[in-house]
Each structure stands twice: as structure tokens, then as C-alpha cells.
Design an enzyme around this catalytic site. Structure first.
Site: not given
Ligand SMILES: NC(=O)c1ccc[n+]([C@@H]2O[C@H](COP(=O)([O-])OP(=O)(O)OC[C@H]3O[C@@H](n4cnc5c(N)ncnc54)[C@H](O)[C@@H]3O)[C@@H](O)[C@H]2O)c1
Length: 362
Positions: A15, A75, A94, A96, A118, A268, A270, A298
């Protein structure tokens, strides 16, 4: 205002933080935009397009970091970039930080105004700059999971969609937010048996209304998570507590109950990951096996689809960038709803409460 766009250097990152169209808008508002040579190439944007939009193309990252008051990235800076950060510089990316305490120390030492995509909040408390990437990661998690379930890729050989007469694969998704809901959408579309769990019953209500019983919704208590994980061919981790380290919701004990060759995709990661057995991986080496289960973690999944991700990300960052140019960064933070929540570091302090707590500064 001089805005710097360095090329992303994280493993497999494709990106870039601005498109040529966004550069043109920034220039039309009076900004100077320095774009590193080749920065847009992995996303299919040529230097010539940036130059035609009014960017100055710089061959060295160092020149950009040195001269720009505002660095816009995708990033977080990597260790090799720590030395390039200038005292008092503004960094919009971002971050994190909960997962990279060393970077937090550098930002504090250099009085960097660190604005993390974020943690910027919309009026309704949602996270507009996380949302598009989460949606992409959620959708990708299913195609990744399906790929690593294939026998030749170390998987159990389960076809998620099944075939008439053979039961389809089981997918458990923990977290029904942006990434979880989009993982659910693709999983259901593939014909898998889907269970999605969340603590927030409103999220479960929405999924239940949408799929009318075709997807199982469960409260995310330990017993329900354990049962869903034990039966799953693919588990997707998609939980978030904004700014904080991810809670561990899938324990090693649960992973041990899975069939060999089953797959975990921890989106999650990150934020430190929501599975006990997870550690970050890279596009170069995306998986490892533990307890016979394939682990994928990843932290920059959207880089796999760099063009879609760049367009989605820059459309979300554009209004903030425009405000920075029109108002100046500091006034923009004061006047723009939700932007203050994005400020993670300022004047040598961690100012976002969740981030400060996660890093042990509060
Ligand atoms: N790996 C990657 O490339 C990448 C890319 C984008 C986002 N992410 C990450 O993905 C993760 C999720 O992001 P999102 O936008 O979907 O978040 P979001 O806030 O939209 O959704 C998170 C959900 O988790 C729930 N939650 C919180 N604690 C919980 C628990 N103990 N048990 C069950 N559910 C629980 C919340 O109620 C919420 O509905 C973040 O860490 C984000 O940074 C990673």
C-alpha cells in the site's frame, strides 16, 4: 505545508498512503507533497502519475523524512526508520503502539505528534480509518483460511463449502465487528457452517437479522468459544478493544482440541493477537504449525490487495489530510470531531488513555 510520503518498507507491504488523485487535491490546497520514488508502484501507481498530479518525486527516504513537517504513512515506522524521525515532526499513520513499545519510546523521546489512524473516532464512536482495512482483512481471512486448509498447504483437506452429500467446513469467528462481520459474509457466501461470537449482543442481533438463522450467533463466553473452536476447521480472531492490547479469547487448551490441519487466522495480531498460541508472521513466511494447527498472523493483510486497499484507505484519510492543510495540524485536532482521539503521542507524553494503559504509562 510540506507533506512527506515515504515508500512503505514493512515485509510484503504494497500500500501507499496517497493516490495521485489525493496528491492533486493536496497540491490544489497549497501543500507541497514529496513522494518517494517507486512508493506507489506496488499498488499500481507510477511515479509519472504522481508527478503529473504535482508531487515532487524524491529518490531518498531520508530527504523526505528530513524536510516534511507531516509524514503520512500506512504502517508504523520500523526500527530502521526510527533514526529518520525528526524532532517535533507530525506522523499520521497506523501506529498500533500497544504492540510496539519501543516505537512508543522513540516517539516520546523525539516529541513526535503521533496521530494513529486506528484510534480516530467518528461521531458514533466507530473507527473510520480502521474500518475499511478491517473489512478487507475480514474478507481476506476466508480466502486465506480456505487456502491453508488445502492438503498441499499443510491443511486438513477440508473444502469450506463442502459438496452435496458431504458436510461443509465449520468456521468460528470471534468478534462480530468490522472484520468479523465481513469474514462472516464471505464464509456464509462460500457455504461454510458459520458460528460468530461477540460480547456485544447488538452485533449478534444484526448478524441474526441479516442471515435469518443461516449463521449461528453465540455470546462470547469461554464455554461457547471453547465449543465453537473445538468444532471449527477455521477460526478467525477478530476482536478489538480500541487502543488496547487484544484480550486472549482462544487459549492453547482450546487449540489443542482442534483437528490436526485446522487453521487459525488471527486478524487481531496487530494489537498483540487474541489467541494464546499466536505470534506475528509475515507475507514472506505467513504460517507456522503449533499443536498440529496452522497459525496465520500477518499484521498487514490488506497489503495482499494493495490497489483495493490503497484506494479504500486513502478515501478514508482524505478528509483529515484536507483539514490538516486547511487549518494546520494543531487547529485541525482541536476542531475536528474525533481527531483528538487519534492523537497517541504529543509533547513527549502518551495522551490516548487506552494506549497509555496498554503500555503501562497510566
Ligand atoms: N491483520 C491485519 O492485517 C488487520 C487489518 C485490519 C484490522 N486489523 C485488526 O483487526 C482487529 C479487529 O478490528 P475491527 O475493526 O473488526 O474491530 P471492531 O471494533 O469493529 O470489532 C471488534 C469486535 O470485538 C468485540 N470484542 C471485544 N472484546 C471481545 C471479547 N473478549 N470477546 C469477543 N468479542 C469481543 C467487540 O464487541 C467488537 O464487536 C483490530 O485489532 C484491528 O486492528 C488487522
Amino acid at each position: 505545508m510540506i507533506i512527506g510520503i515515504p515508500k512503505e518498507i514493512k515485509n510484503g507491504e504494497t500500500r501507499v498512503s496517497v493516490t495521485p488523485a489525493l496528491v492533486a487535491r493536496c497540491v490544489s490546497l497549497g501543500a507541497t507533497v514529496l513522494v518517494q520514488k517507486g512508493a506507489g508502484m506496488p499498488a499500481g501507481f507510477a511515479d509519472a502519475e504522481y508527478a503529473a498530479s504535482g508531487a515532487k518525486i524524491e529518490s531518498k527516504a531520508r530527504t523526505i523524512w528530513k524536510n516534511a513537517e507531516l509524514i503520512v504513512k500506512v504502517k508504523e515506522p520500523l526500527e530502521s526508520e526510527y533514526g529518520l524521525l525528526q524532532n517535533g515532526q507530525t506522523l499520521f499513520t497506523y501506529l498500533h503502539l500497544a504492540a510496539v513499545p519501543d516505537l512508543a519510546k522513540v516517539l516520546l523521546k523525539k516529541n513526535v505528534l503521533g496521530i494513529a489512524y486506528e484510534t480516530i473516532e467518528a461521531r458514533d464512536g466507530s473507527l473510520p480509518l480502521l474500518k475499511p482495512m478491517s473489512q478487507i482483512a475480514g474478507r481476506l481471512s476466508l480466502q486465506i483460511g480456505a487456502y491453508f486448509l488445502q492438503s498441499q498447504n499443510g491443511g486438513s483437506g477440508v473444502l469450506l463449502g463442502g459438496v452435496p452429500g458431504v458436510k461443509s467446513g465449520a468456521v468460528a469467528i470471534v468478534g462480530a465487528g468490522n472484520s468479523g462481520a465481513h469474514a462472516c459474509r464471505i464464509a456464509a457466501g462460500m457455504g461454510a457452517r458459520v458460528t460468530i461470537l461477540d460480547l456485544d449482543t447488538r452485533k449478534l442481533d444484526m448478524i441474526d437479522d441479516l442471515y435469518r438463522g443461516a449463521v449461528t450467533t453465540l455470546a462470547a463466553n469461554p464455554a461457547n468459544i471453547e465449543a465453537a473452536v473445538a468444532n471449527a476447521d477455521l477460526v478467525v480472531g477478530a476482536v478489538l478493544i480500541p487502543g488496547a492490547k487484544a484480550p486472549v479469547v482462544v487459549t492453547r487448551q482450546m487449540v489443542r482440541q482442534m483437528r490436526p490441519g485446522s487453521v487459525l487466522v488471527d486478524i487481531a495480531v496487530d494489537q498483540g493477537g487474541c489467541m494464546e498460541t499466536i505470534r506475528p508472521t509475515s507475507h514472506e513466511s505467513p504460517t507456522y504449525k503449533r499443536d498440529g494447527v496452522v497459525h496465520y498472523a500477518v499484521p498487514n493483510m490488506p497489503a495482499m490487495v494493495g490497489r483495493t486497499s490503497t484506494i479504500a484507505l486513502t478515501q478514508a484519510t482524505e478528509p483529515f489530510l484536507v483539514r490538516f492543510i486547511e487549518k494546520g495540524v494543531k487547529s485541525a485536532i482541536e476542531e475536528t470531531q474525533g481527531l483528538a482521539k487519534g492523537v497517541n503521542t504529543r509533547d513527549g507524553k502518551i495522551v490516548n488513555t487506552a494506549v497509555a494503559k496498554a503500555l503501562g504509562y497510566a
